[in-house]
Design an enzyme around this catalytic site. Structure first.
Site, mmCIF file in Angstrom:
data_model
loop_
_atom_site.group_PDB
_atom_site.id
_atom_site.type_symbol
_atom_site.label_atom_id
_atom_site.label_comp_id
_atom_site.label_asym_id
_atom_site.label_seq_id
_atom_site.Cartn_x
_atom_site.Cartn_y
_atom_site.Cartn_z
ATOM 1 N N ASP A 82 6.582 1.915 13.076
ATOM 2 C CA ASP A 82 6.875 1.840 14.537
ATOM 3 C C ASP A 82 6.158 3.406 15.102
ATOM 4 O OD1 ASP A 82 8.883 3.160 12.863
ATOM 5 O OD2 ASP A 82 10.181 3.665 14.533
ATOM 6 N N ASP B 99 1.419 -7.700 18.768
ATOM 7 C CA ASP B 99 2.994 -7.576 19.111
ATOM 8 C C ASP B 99 2.957 -6.972 20.442
ATOM 9 O OD1 ASP B 99 3.742 -9.291 17.186
ATOM 10 O OD2 ASP B 99 4.222 -7.592 15.810
ATOM 11 N N ALA C 194 -12.277 -0.106 15.163
ATOM 12 C CA ALA C 194 -13.261 -1.219 14.826
ATOM 13 C C ALA C 194 -13.037 -2.432 15.605
ATOM 14 C CB ALA C 194 -13.607 -1.293 13.404
ATOM 15 N N CYS C 195 -11.575 -3.123 15.309
ATOM 16 C CA CYS C 195 -11.245 -4.250 16.212
ATOM 17 C C CYS C 195 -11.653 -4.164 17.538
ATOM 18 C CB CYS C 195 -9.760 -4.818 16.053
ATOM 19 S SG CYS C 195 -9.432 -5.283 14.149
ATOM 20 N N LYS D 72 1.174 3.956 -3.003
ATOM 21 C CA LYS D 72 0.773 5.417 -2.758
ATOM 22 C C LYS D 72 2.049 6.297 -2.993
ATOM 23 C CE LYS D 72 -3.427 5.869 -1.222
ATOM 24 N NZ LYS D 72 -4.417 6.622 -2.090
ATOM 25 N N TYR E 111 0.691 -1.192 0.013
ATOM 26 C CA TYR E 111 0.009 0.156 0.042
ATOM 27 C C TYR E 111 0.923 1.414 -0.078
ATOM 28 C CZ TYR E 111 -3.282 3.415 1.830
ATOM 29 O OH TYR E 111 -4.268 4.404 2.051
HETATM 30 C C1 UGA Z 1 -3.697 2.415 8.590
HETATM 31 C C2 UGA Z 1 -3.450 2.520 7.040
HETATM 32 O O1 UGA Z 1 -2.518 1.605 6.629
HETATM 33 C C3 UGA Z 1 -2.882 4.059 7.079
HETATM 34 O O2 UGA Z 1 -2.826 4.443 5.490
HETATM 35 C C4 UGA Z 1 -3.900 5.108 7.583
HETATM 36 O O3 UGA Z 1 -3.337 6.249 7.415
HETATM 37 C C5 UGA Z 1 -4.146 4.808 8.880
HETATM 38 O O4 UGA Z 1 -4.575 3.312 8.972
HETATM 39 C C6 UGA Z 1 -5.304 5.312 9.265
HETATM 40 O O5 UGA Z 1 -6.328 5.193 9.812
HETATM 41 O O6 UGA Z 1 -5.084 6.668 9.155
HETATM 42 P P1 UGA Z 1 -2.502 1.484 10.717
HETATM 43 O O7 UGA Z 1 -2.362 2.713 11.818
HETATM 44 O O8 UGA Z 1 -1.668 0.718 10.839
HETATM 45 O O9 UGA Z 1 -2.685 2.319 9.304
HETATM 46 O O10 UGA Z 1 -3.800 0.769 10.943
HETATM 47 P P2 UGA Z 1 -4.706 0.166 12.276
HETATM 48 O O11 UGA Z 1 -5.249 -1.051 11.547
HETATM 49 O O12 UGA Z 1 -5.672 0.962 12.970
HETATM 50 O O13 UGA Z 1 -3.461 -0.220 13.240
HETATM 51 C C7 UGA Z 1 -2.938 0.264 13.986
HETATM 52 C C8 UGA Z 1 -2.149 -0.555 15.070
HETATM 53 O O14 UGA Z 1 -3.013 -1.022 15.928
HETATM 54 C C9 UGA Z 1 -1.055 -1.429 14.469
HETATM 55 O O15 UGA Z 1 0.055 -1.228 15.359
HETATM 56 C C10 UGA Z 1 -1.740 -2.745 14.550
HETATM 57 O O16 UGA Z 1 -0.924 -3.765 14.761
HETATM 58 C C11 UGA Z 1 -2.554 -2.582 15.951
HETATM 59 N N1 UGA Z 1 -3.707 -3.280 16.061
HETATM 60 C C12 UGA Z 1 -4.768 -3.183 15.241
HETATM 61 C C13 UGA Z 1 -3.970 -4.303 17.299
HETATM 62 O O17 UGA Z 1 -3.089 -3.917 18.161
HETATM 63 N N2 UGA Z 1 -4.976 -5.002 17.623
HETATM 64 C C14 UGA Z 1 -6.283 -5.077 16.619
HETATM 65 O O18 UGA Z 1 -7.170 -5.677 16.906
HETATM 66 C C15 UGA Z 1 -5.885 -4.194 15.501
#
Ligand code: UGA
Length: 359
Positions: free
Chosen positions: A316, A230, A214-215, A167, A163
């Site tokens: 990170d 993690d 949402a999770c 982008k 992704y």
């Molecule tokens: C995503 C998109 O990839 C980005 O492009 C976007 O900018 C961003 O969302 C956004 O909402 O603006 P990310 O923040 O990695 O990026 O998405 P999430 O799925 O919300 O994950 C955030 C963190 O939570 C990650 O470290 C993930 O491993 C963690 N996570 C997610 C959990 O610990 N538990 C869960 O049930 C789900």
């Protein structure tokens, strides 16, 4: 003002339409096959909706007409969900780059301003995150500057980066068209916009793994443990969707300031680790439901590759520099994280926790 919005039926598009269509001088031609989040606007005569993908073969003439007609084209099309990046990488690359690159060419040919939503993921992992010790002592090694910070992604086998790469390629394609053909552009890099309608809940109005809010909401509503990938060590900064839309409206109002710039849009004051976010959400949900038991709702740790599948890797830390948005647009986000969560979680609670379709 006349606007084309690609992906107007998604989370950001739905909030943008709420604000834009409230202004009677604005007309929109939108593209999106999904309209569930914008049903309240479907009868608005100032919204002309094309309910098919923007790249649909044989329909490029109507897109060209719209681009010629518009003062600006806003591109929101993408599959923005980390659970998809390593499991459906081809679709992610198509949606993020291949399906929309002809739009760049059309905008350049018509000299129409293209405002393209990119992602904070283009920064990848920070320099500090790669150094032994990972201490974040030096802000120069982790703060994200639009024009200075290197974009660092992991190996190709770690498909998390599909992704971010798609982008980044789109950003480079847009910038190349600006450089060689005078395309007026703005690149927006969102840093975790939160608000009502941001995602689906699995088993109710979608399938798979949505983003973290949402999770965690799903786990709270279903009475299952919140899963910390993690250990929830990663950092995110969270900004209200309403203030993010404010930033876009300021860009539209001041093209001479917004054009040919890259903008981080996020909130430095709302930084949390994912573990802290989980705890804050437990407390907010206790407040929303009036049930203090949610403060101790169970949390469990899960391995990243077990949760997302092989090829998952994580950004990170995302600490944006926001000087450009402040100085050029006069934009400074102020809404605190607790307020954002209470609004967003209340809307999820109203929509899903009371739903008769609850399994
Ligand atoms: C995503 C998109 O990839 C980005 O492009 C976007 O900018 C961003 O969302 C956004 O909402 O603006 P990310 O923040 O990695 O990026 O998405 P999430 O799925 O919300 O994950 C955030 C963190 O939570 C990650 O470290 C993930 O491993 C963690 N996570 C997610 C959990 O610990 N538990 C869960 O049930 C789900």
């Amino acid at each position: 003002m006349r606007l084309v919005i690609i992906g107007c039926g998604g989370f950001i598009g739905s909030h943008l339409l709420d604000r834009l269509l409230a202004d009677e001088t604005v007309s929109v031609r939108g593209w999106d096959p999904q309209v569930r989040k914008i049903t309240r606007h479907l009868d608005n005569p100032r919204l002309r909706l094309h309910r098919h993908p923007v790249h649909e073969p044989g329909r490029q003439d109507e897109l060209r007409d719209a681009v010629r007609w518009a003062d600006a084209v806003i591109n929101l099309a993408a599959i923005c969900n980390p659970a998809e990046y390593n499991t459906h990488p081809i679709e992610v690359i198509r949606a993020g780059f291949l399906d929309v690159h002809p739009l760049v060419e059309l905008c350049a040919a018509e000299r129409t301003w293209l405002i393209s939503f990119s992602t904070s993921e283009v920064y990848g992992r920070t320099l500090a995150g790669y150094l032994p010790g990972n201490t974040y002592d030096d802000p120069d090694l982790y703060e994200l500057d639009e024009d200075e910070t290197p974009l660092i992604m992991g190996p190709v086998r770690n498909q998390r980066w599909t992704y971010a790469c798609a982008k980044q390629m789109l950003e480079r394609y847009i910038y190349a068209y600006h450089h060689e053909h005078g395309l007026p552009f703005t690149i927006v890099r969102p840093l975790n916009f939160f608000g009502p309608r941001m995602d689906y809940l699995p088993g109710r109005d979608g399938e798979g793994v949505p983003r973290v809010l949402a999770c965690f909401m799903n786990a709270l509503i279903e009475g299952r443990p919140l899963q910390l990938v993690d250990g929830g060590r990663r950092h995110r900064t969270i900004v209200s969707i309403h203030e993010a839309v404010d930033a876009l409206l300021l860009m539209l109002a001041r093209p001479e300031r917004a054009q040919n710039q890259f903008f981080n849009i996020g909130n430095r004051d709302n930084e949390v680790t994912i573990a802290e976010l989980a705890d804050l959400m437990r407390h907010c949900y206790a407040e929303i439901t009036g049930d203090p038991g949610y403060r101790d709702h169970p949390i469990e740790v899960i391995d990243g590759e077990r949760f997302y599948g092989a090829g998952y890797e994580d950004c990170d830390r995302r600490m944006p520099k926001l000087d450009r948005a402040r100085t050029l647009l006069g934009w400074t986000p102020r809404i605190g994280l607790r307020e954002i969560l209470l609004e967003t979680m209340s809307s999820y609670h109203d929509q899903y926790a009371k739903s008769p379709t609850r399994p």
